[in-house]
Motif scaffolding. Structure first.
Motif, PDB file in Angstrom:
ATOM      1  N   SER A  82       0.839  -1.199   0.000  1.00 48.77           N
ATOM      2  CA  SER A  82       0.000   0.000   0.000  1.00 48.77           C
ATOM      3  C   SER A  82       0.871   1.244   0.000  1.00 48.77           C
ATOM      4  N   ALA A  83       1.890   1.212   0.856  1.00 50.32           N
ATOM      5  CA  ALA A  83       2.771   2.372   0.959  1.00 50.32           C
ATOM      6  C   ALA A  83       3.484   2.609  -0.377  1.00 50.32           C
ATOM      7  N   ARG A  85       2.355   1.837  -3.405  1.00 49.74           N
ATOM      8  CA  ARG A  85       1.424   2.437  -4.359  1.00 49.74           C
ATOM      9  C   ARG A  85       1.170   3.898  -4.034  1.00 49.74           C
ATOM     10  N   LEU A  86       1.130   4.171  -2.754  1.00 55.90           N
ATOM     11  CA  LEU A  86       0.840   5.537  -2.330  1.00 55.90           C
ATOM     12  C   LEU A  86       1.972   6.485  -2.703  1.00 55.90           C
ATOM     13  N   SER A 111      -4.496  11.636  -1.011  1.00 61.75           N
ATOM     14  CA  SER A 111      -3.305  10.790  -1.009  1.00 61.75           C
ATOM     15  C   SER A 111      -2.097  11.573  -0.522  1.00 61.75           C
ATOM     16  N   LEU A 114      -1.965  11.553   3.148  1.00 60.79           N
ATOM     17  CA  LEU A 114      -1.714  10.242   3.710  1.00 60.79           C
ATOM     18  C   LEU A 114      -0.236   9.840   3.587  1.00 60.79           C
TER      19      LEU A 114
ATOM     20  N   VAL B 414      -5.886  11.588   9.072  1.00 60.28           N
ATOM     21  CA  VAL B 414      -6.794  11.796   7.950  1.00 60.28           C
ATOM     22  C   VAL B 414      -7.911  10.762   7.976  1.00 60.28           C
ATOM     23  N   ILE B 691      -5.255   3.332  -4.612  1.00 61.65           N
ATOM     24  CA  ILE B 691      -4.350   4.483  -4.594  1.00 61.65           C
ATOM     25  C   ILE B 691      -3.470   4.494  -3.358  1.00 61.65           C
ATOM     26  N   GLY B 692      -3.446   3.398  -2.602  1.00 59.94           N
ATOM     27  CA  GLY B 692      -2.419   3.283  -1.572  1.00 59.94           C
ATOM     28  C   GLY B 692      -2.895   3.296  -0.136  1.00 59.94           C
ATOM     29  N   PHE B 693      -4.215   3.232   0.089  1.00 61.82           N
ATOM     30  CA  PHE B 693      -4.679   3.081   1.471  1.00 61.82           C
ATOM     31  C   PHE B 693      -4.465   1.623   1.888  1.00 61.82           C
ATOM     32  N   SER B 694      -3.944   1.421   3.084  1.00 62.87           N
ATOM     33  CA  SER B 694      -3.777   0.043   3.539  1.00 62.87           C
ATOM     34  C   SER B 694      -5.035  -0.390   4.283  1.00 62.87           C
TER      35      SER B 694
END
Ligand SMILES: Nc1ncnc2c1ncn2[C@@H]1O[C@H](COP(=O)(O)OP(=O)(O)OP(=O)(O)O)[C@@H](O)[C@H]1O
Ligand SMILES: [Mg+2]
Lengths: 259, 784
Positions: A82-83, A85-86, A111, A114, B414, B691-694
């Motif tokens: 996830s990190a 991709r973020l 994003s 985050l 957030v 989009i990158g949220f875990s």
């Protein structure tokens, strides 16, 4: 130029029903260099989208390896993926996929808030907002900032998608037919934007059916039945009028491949 | 057929929530009929007990000498009297009585113990089959109170230590006593054979009389009471009547019945909320389909009938099962009634009442369904067909996008911000969960408050007694006045006593509004040392002031500032009502003044005292009971415990059940709700993940959702418990003589422990439900 992404013997099988297995990606070997502008073409069902989602860690590969920025994806945890991709990747989709409860600006900065920015350390809200405004100005949607996503056209929304993908200054942007649902004028504009992004140093990899789109990329890969069967180096597109020629070159190449 | 297809689809698709709605209706019907049954059982058994024992309508207790011929003559002449009898009772001091083999006397018990022989014509003491009890020489029958509280068995021995010898008797029966059964009545009668009775009389010279009447017309008790009290006949002791016996007998189980019924109402509300939620969700999902049905010309009534039929079936089955389940559960709930009051065969109609209660639940469910389904009218065919998947009955999903822009969030959370924002944006949907949390809080907090109140030492102020460490009670007996003054002298000289206050209750004559004479028991002394909580006004400070108990004031129709006329030293004296207090003792009808007491008519003496810090409570109590024999020494805690012990036990059980129910409901609904919402949000979740949220990020969002709602629910539930809940408990309690109850709140338990418990279960349920978001759902959600 260094390698950004490399796959070795990448395989993906889906289990369908009780016993049937479908091998959708077959021993795919692929290298993408930093700063490249790559597109993937091929008949419907050949596995283009599957390839894209496997090399960004959204889907789990069945076998083989994917190295991205020297990291082996299959060894990363859900959280690390996830990190990744973020912070290091951006995505644009045909259906755009914005969050419907957020305004256009909020979709872009979310994003950003985050992320843990690799380049500047801790995130500062002000910085994120500044970047977002700059991106929106560049893509021509600055005046839409506080709108609902239902209050914008498809072409405008895809620009929002691009802004969102760029907010954390990723190494690569993946697009799965980002222009597929747009009319040709909007499509051209989006491609101009992406070409500009690429000129700025960001790697871009697109899946597309459109020769006009692929003609603006540097290297075109051709997929057939789960394999990468051919590729054509087109050279950098500088945007000065030779587009027609590039399109013809590409079309005849595709014709040779029987597409 | 489109009807059946919809029905089937709906049942399959919503298995979980259907099951929940079903079980809530079932539970509600179950509690409803159990509560109804408890009430029926209670009144039925009570009537049976009263008729089997031929309970007297009026009883005057009297400690002192008696002139039987005068009494007989008066009774014969009074037209209201059907039957009269004089019962003599040997009063036994607690320290002389040993139950079982424990070797511990009843010294610390609050009960006044009397030994009697069986009455001849009425006021029978009954066995466990409600038959008049006969014991043989050497045997004794013990009140059921002791069966429950002292762990006695038939065949155990009972010893009474007399002046010269100890008498051993075998316990061969437990007895029911219509007058003195409940623990809140501080007198207990033991039944002996006449020969043992005569024998014991030689050793225990103190006795008390019960002057008992059965009236020709029980409706004229008040009139008779007045006539008796004005007659100059013996009256050194409390006056009680059959209405009071009934109230006191019904009290404990009555409270439980009321709590059970309230619980069932709350659960019904939850069931209705879930029902509403399910129906609306179904309608939303079927929005297009309903549009199609309308477009092809199906009538609104037909469509409605499909849904109605479904909930009709669901409700009927659940209510029926709930009723059936209550049948087997009734025994457990009415255990106490069966022990103390006994069972009685029920009439056909009485059997029907619990069924009607369950049917009522069903009718309410049906009615709500009809009301909710009125929404169908709002769906027009064109609108439904044109609307995209996002639109529905609840309005546009994107409503309120502009509220709370992300800029307002703090960076480090957030996700918390997004979760809370979501609650406000989709408030209508989340309100259901908030409501459920509110009810769960209410269900848990209310009994916790009530239990905390009733077990708190300050609860004593509701019993008409000021709060003190130790209370010494001296009943009317020979040379009691001398003993009392000795006692005061001793206490005064005791360094361990910080302060003390003697209070003497004596009878006065009062002139009622129409000039008739009426007797009233008045407590005299200084009421400032151990103050009571007054409902209105305060303690008497001047000689012409009087404070009345709540029930007494109500009977006499007096308010603060009103006056009443009291006979003092042979002449009438105008007294002003200065305060009204709550009293659940002595029938709840008492008064207090600082006037000197009436030495000719003293009922009892008490001393309240506080010990100095260094004094040892237990040692002091022993010292006093040796020194002041036969006075009764009680500390406040055991006073409450012995009086309200069984009520507290029952309430404790109810509280545990309520806590469990609240937690289970919160877990169930949270899980279901999240499951539903996650499937609704699946595409948004997929986008976030892409989009990158875990998973962790998304978990925090939903956790903030539920915790924000829980916080709102906790807050409202607590406020509601402390206001309306308190009012409700007060109303229950006012039946006993206390007009209002103010919760004595244990903040640790009510405001920290319980909320933490709820937070724990809700968080757990949330986290477990979210684990359903699997990895592969990204692709399914993002890819076309
Ligand atoms: N979850 C899945 N389970 C089983 N088979 C799948 C799954 N996802 C994709 N496939 C199959 O994998 C193959 C490749 O799909 P993919 O979406 O990658 O094709 P594509 O090249 O992107 O096609 P298009 O150009 O139409 O988008 C298809 O045959 C598809 O049926
Ligand atoms: Mg595809």
């Amino acid at each position: 130029m260094s390698i950004l992404l490399e796959t070795k013997q990448l395989n993906k099988t889906y289990v369908v029903g009780k016993q049937n297995e479908v091998n959708v990606l077959k021993d795919v070997d692929l290298k993408i260099m930093r700063g490249e502008f790559v597109s993937v073409m091929g008949p419907s069902g050949s596995g283009k989208s599957t390839l894209l989602y496997n090399i960004c860690g959204m889907d789990k590969m069945s076998d083989g390896s994917v190295l991205f920025n020297e990291k082996e994806l299959s060894r990363l945890s859900e959280k690390e993926l996830s990190a990744l991709r973020l912070n290091e990747m951006g995505f644009i989709f045909q259906q755009i996929h914005l969050l419907k409860n957020l305004s256009i600006l909020d979709n872009i900065i979310l994003s950003g808030y985050l992320a843990h920015n690799r380049r500047r350390g801790a995130v500062k809200k002000k910085d994120v907002e500044k970047r977002a405004v700059k991106l929106m100005e560049k893509t021509g949607i600055a005046e839409l900032a506080t709108n609902d996503i239902s209050q914008a056209s498809g072409g405008q929304l895809q620009r929002v998608g691009i802004c969102r993908a760029l907010i954390n200054e990723p190494d690569i942007i993946f697009g799965d037919e980002p222009t597929g649902a747009l009319n040709s004028k909007s499509s051209d504009e989006i491609m101009e934007l992406l070409a500009g992004v690429n000129r700025g140093g960001t790697t871009v990899m697109l899946v597309t059916h459109d020769v006009k789109v692929a003609a603006k990329t540097e290297r075109v890969l051709f997929m057939l039945d789960g394999r990468l069967v051919a590729e054509k180096h087109m050279g950098k597109y500088s945007g000065n009028g030779d587009l027609k020629a590039r399109e013809e070159r590409l079309s005849s190449w595709l014709l040779e491949l029987g597409f | 057929m489109i009807f059946l297809r919809i029905l089937k689809k709906d049942f399959l698709r919503k298995k979980g929530i259907m099951l929940i709605v079903f079980s809530f209706i079932l539970l509600s019907a179950f509690l409803m009929s159990a509560g109804a049954n408890l009430i029926v059982e209670l009144s039925n058994s009570l009537n049976a007990l009263f008729s089997a024992s031929r309970a007297p309508h009026f009883v005057q207790m009297h400690a002192g000498s008696i002139d039987q011929p005068t009494l007989n003559g008066w009774a014969r002449k009074n037209k209201m009297v059907e039957e009269f009898q004089l019962v003599e009772m040997i009063t036994i001091d607690g320290s002389a009585l040993f139950l079982g083999d424990s070797g511990v006397s009843e010294e610390s018990s609050v009960m006044d113990i009397g030994f009697v022989s069986q009455n001849e014509t009425f006021d029978y003491l009954l066995d466990m089959q409600n038959r008049p009890l006969q014991v043989s020489p050497g045997e004794i029958a013990v009140p059921v109170y002791y069966l429950q509280n002292r762990d006695l068995q038939l065949g155990d021995t009972l010893r009474v230590k007399g002046a010269s010898k100890t008498t051993s008797l075998t316990i061969t029966a437990f007895l029911r006593d219509a007058q003195m059964n409940p623990s809140i009545v501080h007198s207990k009668r033991f039944l002996l054979h006449q020969s043992d009775y005569t024998e014991l009389q030689k050793q225990f010279t103190e006795s008390e009389y019960l002057i008992e009447f059965i009236l020709t017309d029980p409706g004229r008790i008040d009139e008779f009471t007045k006539a008796y009290l004005d007659s100059g006949l013996p009256k050194m002791g409390p006056t009680v009547d059959s209405r009071l016996f009934k109230t006191l007998n019904a009290l404990t189980d009555g409270i439980v019945a009321a709590v059970v019924i309230v619980l069932s109402l709350l659960i019904m509300i939850i069931a209705l909320l879930c029902l509403r939620f399910t129906i609306l969700a179904t309608l939303e999902d079927d929005y297009r389909e309903i549009g199609v049905m309308k477009a092809v010309g199906m009538k609104r009534g037909d469509i409605k009938r499909i849904y109605l039929f479904k909930y009709f079936a669901l409700g009927a089955l659940a209510a029926l099962l709930g009723y059936l389940a209550s049948l087997s559960f009734n025994r457990i709930l009415s255990e106490d009634i069966l022990l103390y009051i006994g069972s009685a065969p029920k009439s056909f109609v009485q059997h029907l009442i619990p069924l009607c209660a369950a049917a009522l639940t069903f009718l309410i469910v049906l009615l709500s369904t009809v009301l909710i389904l009125r929404r169908l009218n709002r769906i027009s065919a064109v609108e439904a067909l044109r609307a995209g998947a996002g639109a529905g009955i609840g309005g546009k999903a994107s409503a309120g996008v502009r509220i709370l822009p992300l800029k307002n969030s703090k960076l480090f959370n957030v996700n918390v911000f997004l979760g809370m924002r979501d609650v406000f944006q989709r408030f209508r949907m989340f309100a259901l969960l908030g409501f459920i949390f509110f009810f769960c809080t209410f269900i848990i907090i209310l009994p916790v408050h009530f239990l905390g109140t009733i077990t708190s030492p300050s609860f004593i102020s509701y019993m008409g007694i000021g709060r003190s460490d130790i209370r010494v009670d001296l009943r009317q007996s020979e040379s009691v006045a001398a003993r009392f003054s000795d006692m005061l002298e001793y206490i005064e000289a005791d360094d361990d006593v910080e302060r003390f206050s003697p209070l003497i209750t004596s009878q006065f004559t009062m002139l009622s509004d129409n000039g008739e004479k009426e007797t009233i028991a008045i407590e005299s002394g200084d009421f400032t040392l151990f103050p009571l909580d007054y409902v209105k006004g305060g303690a008497p400070a001047r000689e012409n002031e009087i404070a009345l108990s709540y029930l007494k004031a109500k009977d006499m129709n007096r308010k603060i500032g009103d006056s009443l006329s009291l006979m003092v030293d042979g002449s009438p004296r105008e007294m002003t009502v200065c305060g009204i207090y709550q009293d659940v003792t002595n029938g709840g009808r008492t008064a207090k003044t600082i006037l000197p007491y009436n030495p000719a008519k003293v009922l009892w003496y008490t001393v309240s005292l506080d010990l100095a810090a260094q004094a040892d409570m237990q040692a002091k109590m022993h010292e006093y009971s040796d020194q002041f024999h036969p006075a009764r020494i009680t500390d406040m805690e055991s006073y409450i415990d012995q009086t309200l012990g069984s009520t507290i036990d029952q309430l404790g059980r109810v509280t545990l059940v309520a806590i469990a129910a609240g937690l289970v409901v919160s877990i169930l609904i949270t899980s279901l709700f999240l499951k539903m919402i996650i499937s609704k949000d699946s595409s948004q979740i997929a986008i976030m993940k892409s989009i990158g949220f875990s998973l962790q990020h998304i978990r925090i969002q939903y956790l903030s959702n539920t915790l924000v709602l829980l916080a709102i629910g906790l807050l409202l539930g607590t406020v509601f418990s402390n206001t309306l809940g308190q009012r409700f408990v007060s109303i229950l309690w006012s039946q006993m003589g206390a007009s209002q109850i103010t919760f004595i709140i244990d903040p640790l338990r009510a405001y920290i422990l319980m909320p933490l418990l709820l937070m724990g279960t809700v968080s757990l349920a949330t986290v477990l439900s979210i684990s359903a978001i699997k990895e592969h759902s990204i692709i399914n959600g993002v890819k076309e």
